[in-house]
Design a protein around this motif. Structure first.
Motif, short mmCIF file in Angstrom:
data_model
loop_
_atom_site.label_atom_id
_atom_site.label_comp_id
_atom_site.label_asym_id
_atom_site.label_seq_id
_atom_site.Cartn_x
_atom_site.Cartn_y
_atom_site.Cartn_z
N ASP A 19 -7.35 -1.63 10.29
CA ASP A 19 -6.02 -1.17 10.68
C ASP A 19 -5.75 0.24 10.16
O ASP A 19 -5.99 0.54 8.99
CB ASP A 19 -4.95 -2.13 10.14
N PRO A 20 -5.25 1.14 11.00
CA PRO A 20 -5.03 2.54 10.59
C PRO A 20 -3.95 2.71 9.53
O PRO A 20 -3.85 3.80 8.93
CB PRO A 20 -4.63 3.23 11.90
N ARG A 21 -3.14 1.67 9.28
CA ARG A 21 -2.08 1.80 8.27
C ARG A 21 -2.60 1.58 6.85
O ARG A 21 -1.88 1.80 5.88
CB ARG A 21 -0.97 0.79 8.56
N VAL A 22 -3.85 1.16 6.72
CA VAL A 22 -4.47 0.97 5.40
C VAL A 22 -4.87 2.34 4.85
O VAL A 22 -5.39 3.18 5.59
CB VAL A 22 -5.70 0.05 5.52
N PRO A 23 -4.62 2.60 3.56
CA PRO A 23 -5.01 3.90 2.98
C PRO A 23 -6.47 4.22 3.27
O PRO A 23 -7.35 3.36 3.16
CB PRO A 23 -4.76 3.71 1.48
N LYS A 24 -6.72 5.46 3.64
CA LYS A 24 -8.04 5.87 4.11
C LYS A 24 -9.13 5.60 3.08
O LYS A 24 -10.21 5.09 3.40
CB LYS A 24 -8.01 7.36 4.47
N PHE A 30 0.84 -1.20 0.00
CA PHE A 30 0.00 0.00 0.00
C PHE A 30 0.88 1.26 0.00
O PHE A 30 0.61 2.22 -0.73
CB PHE A 30 -0.91 0.02 1.23
N ASP A 31 1.92 1.25 0.82
CA ASP A 31 2.81 2.42 0.91
C ASP A 31 3.51 2.70 -0.41
O ASP A 31 3.86 3.85 -0.70
CB ASP A 31 3.86 2.22 2.00
N ALA A 32 3.68 1.64 -1.22
CA ALA A 32 4.32 1.82 -2.54
C ALA A 32 3.34 2.35 -3.58
O ALA A 32 3.74 2.59 -4.73
CB ALA A 32 4.91 0.49 -3.00
N GLY A 33 2.07 2.51 -3.19
CA GLY A 33 1.11 3.12 -4.09
C GLY A 33 0.09 2.18 -4.71
O GLY A 33 -0.75 2.62 -5.50
#
Length: 560
Positions: free
Chosen positions: A378-383, A311-314
């Motif tokens: 989980d809060p780390r998932v894109p909103k 997810f962080d990679a887009g």
């Protein structure tokens, strides 16, 4: 007692003994069923139905409580391929599905017009052929249950083959099978229609697990396939830059979960690894027909660290395989580099005992339930992904006796028989003719990923996902559903068929299993009638019967 009376007494006693012996023999004959079908899959059902339609006694011995395998277990977005080559009882099933949705009662959570008509390569609802290829799990199960009941097929559910000593073989023939509950079933012909090929294996028939080397059958797409990237289920979609270590760049910190430390092997070589399994989850976005994604008791958010990095990679393709089935539900399948496929966690499954299989299935269930819970909470998932996903839940009216979770794991491959004829990519790609067709397949050669590892550049990569287009539908050989000559004479295997790993990647589709189930039963019944082994059955007679029963054996026979 005079001599005459003694003679009469002896004669009467002899006649009584003879009569009792004849009665016993008759009882034994009555207890021998013509065809025993082991399995509860879609192919098992068509096999039992065909045997019954041909006038034989038949018993279905199903290890499953629910009939239909994957077809009733969440795979409602049918892998159709070319619908014109789906004939016989397989086509009749999809016609029965069509009839179910012709009624207004079939549309509870949306109207038919709102559903639209999108299918996989074909319209979902085909009015011309009166078939429906996209459907809800419970509707498929209703069709199967009604069909079996309508024909009066004797059915035993939740009966598991005693794989250690429950198969009696005499003179190269199975005479009886016994289940763990102690029930014994005697038969003239046996059909193993399980995904795992348990009866086949227990009877001593040759089989294979894993990928053959490409050199075994002169195949390009078999064996280890490092450097091949299909279907977007790999890390090339992210320029292959995902670090596998807890401390990026530091191997001493250890690998994050769901990545193997093993070398993937050399391209083209064989191994004992198999396609990843998952559950085809049925979700709903209707507020009145959804339940929140459950949190597994052993939930551990760190198991999804790799997804966080993706997810962080887009990457934003979370909804890429939310395929819509009627009534605002999905058949949700694996999609992307990290998804519902639990890569590398099923290698033991084909040969494992029942207890170990249950553990593997439970691990897959916990992994996939945890994945859904993670993305929803989980809060780390894109909103934007999380907020959209929170509109979904498990369908409340599906799998109601199993917490709304599918009762069948997707066994994409397990054991595969090595029979009279082995189907390979060469037949599917029409580089080589196929002898003695008993049905056709047409779906793309499709293998899911098999391993996830660290590549030579220190990044995460998946391996094993293959998608190879076909020049057209292909024929499936009779020899691929029967054991080699010299092995079991009265066994037919329409699901764990004789095929290489990569050929099985296309043959393994549910419509094809139903086609092969019907053909298997036809061969079994004809072998009984002819007093022959399945290996000695004249193909020409079998071919004529299959055509008479609506099977499509060659492209020129396709339904128009």
């Amino acid at each position: 007692m005079n001599v005459l009376n003694k003679f009469k007494f002896c004669l009467l006693a002899f006649m009584m003994i003879f009569a009792l012996g004849s009665c016993k023999s008759g009882e034994e004959q009555e207890n021998i069923t013509d065809v025993i079908v082991y399995g509860g899959t879609s192919g098992a059902i068509t096999a039992a139905i065909q045997a019954k339609k041909m006038g034989k006694s038949v018993i279905m011995v199903s290890p499953d409580k629910h009939l239909g395998g994957l077809t009733a277990g969440g795979l409602g977005w049918t892998d159709t391929g070319k619908k014109e080559v789906i004939g016989g009882l397989s086509r009749e099933f999809y016609q029965k599905i069509y009839d179910k949705y012709e009624s207004e009662s079939g549309w509870k959570w949306e109207s038919q017009s709102d559903f639209g008509n999108k299918g996989q390569g074909t319209p979902a609802i085909d009015g011309e052929f009166r078939t429906m290829w996209i459907f809800e799990p419970h509707v498929a199960e209703e069709v199967f249950d009604d069909w079996v009941k309508e024909l009066g097929i004797e059915l035993y559910r939740d009966e598991w083959l005693d794989r250690e000593s429950g198969v009696t073989v005499e003179n190269g023939e199975i005479t009886a099978i016994r289940t763990l509950s102690g029930k014994e079933f005697k038969g003239k012909m046996f059909i193993d229609a399980t995904y795992e090929g348990d009866l086949m294996a227990a009877s001593g028939v040759s089989y294979h697990v894993g990928r053959e080397a490409g050199s075994v059958y002169n195949e390009e797409w078999n064996g280890i396939q490092t450097g091949v990237y299909d279907h977007r289920h790999h890390f090339q979609v992210l320029d292959n830059q995902i670090d596998p270590y807890w401390i990026p760049g530091d191997p001493s910190s250890g690998l994050i979960p769901k990545i193997s430390s093993e070398n993937p092997g050399v391209k083209g070589e064989g191994d004992n690894k198999i396609q990843a399994y998952c559950f085809r989850t049925c979700m709903s976005n209707h507020p009145d027909n959804r339940v929140p994604f459950p949190k597994p008791d052993n939930y551990d958010s760190s198991q999804y660290e790799l997804l966080v990095r993706i997810f962080d990679a887009g990457w934003r393709e979370w909804f890429g395989k939310f395929d819509m089935i009627p009534n605002r539900k999905t058949d949700t399948n694996n999609h992307g580099p990290f998804s519902s496929d639990n890569i590398g966690m099923n290698y033991e499954y084909p040969e494992a005992n029942y207890e170990r299989r249950k553990e593997i299935i439970k691990e897959h269930e916990d992994y996939q339930k945890g994945l859904l819970y993670f993305v929803a909470n989980d809060p780390r998932v894109p909103k934007e992904t999380q907020e959209e996903f929170q509109n979904w839940g498990l369908a409340k009216d599906e799998f109601i006796d199993n917490g709304n979770w599918p009762h069948q794991i997707y066994v994409r491959e397990a054991r595969r028989m090595v029979g009279e004829y082995v189907m390979t990519e060469n037949e599917l790609l029409q580089k080589k003719p196929t002898p003695e067709s008993i049905g056709m397949g047409s779906y793309t050669i499709d293998s899911h990923n098999i391993q996830r590892y660290v590549d030579e550049n220190g990044h995460v990569q998946n391996e094993g996902d293959i998608g190879v287009g076909l020049p057209g539908p292909y024929e499936i050989s009779y020899g691929s559903i029967i054991p080699k000559k010299g092995e079991i004479k009265n066994l037919v295997v329409p699901v764990a068929v004789s095929a290489s790993h990569i050929a099985f990647g296309s043959i393994r589709m549910e419509p094809v299993f139903m086609i092969l189930g019907q053909s298997a039963a036809t061969a079994a019944v004809m072998a009984i009638n002819e007093g022959l082994s399945v290996q000695d059955l004249p193909y020409e007679k079998l071919r004529l019967q299959l055509i008479s029963d609506g099977q499509v054996l060659k492209l020129e026979d396709q339904i128009k």
